[in-house]
Design an enzyme around this catalytic site. Structure first.
Site, PDB file in Angstrom:
ATOM      1  N   LYS A 184      37.982  38.819  40.034  1.00  0.00           N
ATOM      2  CA  LYS A 184      37.875  39.272  40.640  1.00  0.00           C
ATOM      3  C   LYS A 184      38.044  38.444  41.777  1.00  0.00           C
ATOM      4  O   LYS A 184      37.348  37.734  42.586  1.00  0.00           O
ATOM      5  CB  LYS A 184      38.624  40.458  40.692  1.00  0.00           C
ATOM      6  CG  LYS A 184      39.197  41.279  40.048  1.00  0.00           C
ATOM      7  CD  LYS A 184      39.172  43.230  40.962  1.00  0.00           C
ATOM      8  CE  LYS A 184      40.403  43.899  39.311  1.00  0.00           C
ATOM      9  NZ  LYS A 184      40.423  45.080  39.420  1.00  0.00           N
TER      10      LYS A 184
ATOM     11  N   ARG B  65      34.921  47.920  32.823  1.00  0.00           N
ATOM     12  CA  ARG B  65      36.172  46.527  32.730  1.00  0.00           C
ATOM     13  C   ARG B  65      36.389  44.802  32.741  1.00  0.00           C
ATOM     14  O   ARG B  65      36.022  44.443  33.934  1.00  0.00           O
ATOM     15  CB  ARG B  65      37.718  47.136  33.193  1.00  0.00           C
ATOM     16  CG  ARG B  65      39.064  46.711  32.831  1.00  0.00           C
ATOM     17  CD  ARG B  65      40.067  47.030  33.296  1.00  0.00           C
ATOM     18  NE  ARG B  65      41.007  46.498  32.222  1.00  0.00           N
ATOM     19  CZ  ARG B  65      41.585  45.381  32.889  1.00  0.00           C
ATOM     20  NH1 ARG B  65      41.072  44.587  34.230  1.00  0.00           N
ATOM     21  NH2 ARG B  65      43.126  45.248  32.354  1.00  0.00           N
TER      22      ARG B  65
HETATM   23  N1  HH2 Z   1      42.006  45.934  36.853  1.00  0.00           N
HETATM   24  C1  HH2 Z   1      43.328  44.440  36.337  1.00  0.00           C
HETATM   25  C2  HH2 Z   1      44.351  45.387  35.271  1.00  0.00           C
HETATM   26  N2  HH2 Z   1      44.504  46.878  35.264  1.00  0.00           N
HETATM   27  N3  HH2 Z   1      42.877  48.591  34.814  1.00  0.00           N
HETATM   28  C3  HH2 Z   1      41.679  49.227  35.517  1.00  0.00           C
HETATM   29  N4  HH2 Z   1      41.658  50.743  35.619  1.00  0.00           N
HETATM   30  N5  HH2 Z   1      40.642  49.026  36.620  1.00  0.00           N
HETATM   31  C4  HH2 Z   1      40.933  47.907  36.822  1.00  0.00           C
HETATM   32  O1  HH2 Z   1      40.584  47.100  37.889  1.00  0.00           O
HETATM   33  C5  HH2 Z   1      41.871  46.738  36.498  1.00  0.00           C
HETATM   34  C6  HH2 Z   1      42.770  47.671  35.770  1.00  0.00           C
HETATM   35  C7  HH2 Z   1      43.720  43.011  37.101  1.00  0.00           C
HETATM   36  O2  HH2 Z   1      42.673  42.786  35.770  1.00  0.00           O
HETATM   37  P1  HH2 Z   1      43.870  41.732  35.011  1.00  0.00           P
HETATM   38  O3  HH2 Z   1      44.051  42.953  33.698  1.00  0.00           O
HETATM   39  O4  HH2 Z   1      42.806  41.040  34.211  1.00  0.00           O
HETATM   40  O5  HH2 Z   1      44.824  41.235  35.139  1.00  0.00           O
HETATM   41  P2  HH2 Z   1      46.041  41.747  35.556  1.00  0.00           P
HETATM   42  O6  HH2 Z   1      46.656  42.691  35.839  1.00  0.00           O
HETATM   43  O7  HH2 Z   1      47.077  40.181  36.342  1.00  0.00           O
HETATM   44  O8  HH2 Z   1      47.131  41.170  33.831  1.00  0.00           O
END
Ligand code: HH2
Length: 276
Positions: free
Chosen positions: A221, A255
């Site tokens: 992040k 995660r």
């Molecule tokens: N962060 C992201 C997406 N989903 N869910 C939970 N529970 N907690 C988190 O911190 C979280 C989440 C963002 O990360 P990522 O999936 O890699 O990116 P994107 O939302 O751009 O797909």
């Protein structure tokens, strides 16, 4: 110590769990486009399994700051075939969605967990999950992805996020979702400045004190970029450090995108701590 039930899976949580991220999206901040097709996403998921993922989180809508919403039909086409292909992979499959219809369809396709960055606030979402045996991750965010990083403000971020999550736990329980199926997450980077994120990580124990399992998502992040000056593809070491701090402060699920690196770090932590 809380335990966790995800459909037919049960975790005693005598060691922290690794949730591996599979984004079936063209535009995710961390790995956009890498696993945008069904075969690529399934192959990526199988690699994460080999690396030691305990749970696989499948998402079809980016929630990065500025991301546009995705229509139900498109999100469905992205995630359901991947979930079906992984339904018998041996670990719980989680669906990262805010849409109640897709929550139910994903569980019918084989998902054992729902990961909702909107904490089941959409109309019908509480009922959609209550009618299943899936676990649910309730996450805090301020605002929506398009605007959330513009000017996040809290008087006391830890108290406000904790109160929000306590209220969502109560709402989930009132809807019939058992305590052992509930996971909470302060939502790092979702409407939070670096200082807010650091305060939440420092005080993560206050969330564990609510009595449900705590999940932390810090992997790759921007807060790690702000601290280290590194681009998104160069945040593995920072992410591992953040995951370790989260676990030390009470998180029982992390995660992450970088499963192999996190697994080794947590193996050291486990060897030292050996949770009873
Ligand atoms: N962060 C992201 C997406 N989903 N869910 C939970 N529970 N907690 C988190 O911190 C979280 C989440 C963002 O990360 P990522 O999936 O890699 O990116 P994107 O939302 O751009 O797909």
């Amino acid at each position: 110590m809380p335990h966790l039930v995800c459909g037919r899976f049960q975790f005693a949580l005598n060691r922290p769990l690794i949730m591996g991220v599979v984004n079936v999206t063209p535009d995710s901040f961390s790995d956009g486009g890498r696993s945008a097709s069904t075969p690529a996403a399934v192959a990526h998921a199988r690699m994460l399994l080999e690396e030691g993922a305990d749970i696989l989180d499948i998402g079809g809508e980016s929630t990065r700051p500025g991301a546009p919403p995705v229509a139900l039909e498109q999100e469905r086409r992205r995630v359901l075939p991947v979930i079906e292909a992984l339904a018998d992979c041996g670990v719980p499959v989680s669906v990262d969605t805010q849409k109640p219809a897709l929550m139910q369809e994903a569980v019918a396709a084989g998902a054992s967990m729902v990961n909702d960055v909107n904490a089941l606030a959409a109309p019908g979402a509480l009922e959609a999950v209550a009618g299943t045996t899936a676990a649910i991750c309730l996450m805090h965010k301020q605002g929506d992805p398009r605007t959330m990083q513009q000017d996040p403000h809290y008087d006391d971020v830890v108290r406000e996020v904790r109160q929000f999550l306590a209220a969502r736990i109560a709402a989930a329980q009132a809807a019939g979702i058992g305590h052992e199926r509930i996971v909470i997450d302060p939502g790092f980077g979702f409407g939070k400045t670096l200082e807010h994120n650091l305060a939440l990580l420092r005080e993560l124990g206050q969330f564990a004190a609510l009595g449900t399992v705590v999940l932390a998502g810090l992997s790759r992040k921007s807060m790690l970029g702000k601290i280290t000056g590194r681009d998104v593809g160069e945040r593995v070491y920072a992410g591992v450090a953040a995951a370790l701090i989260a676990v030390e402060n009470g998180a029982r699920i992390v995660r992450v995108h970088d499963v192999a690196a996190t697994r080794d770090a947590l193996a050291v932590w486990n060897a030292v701590k050996t949770l009873a």
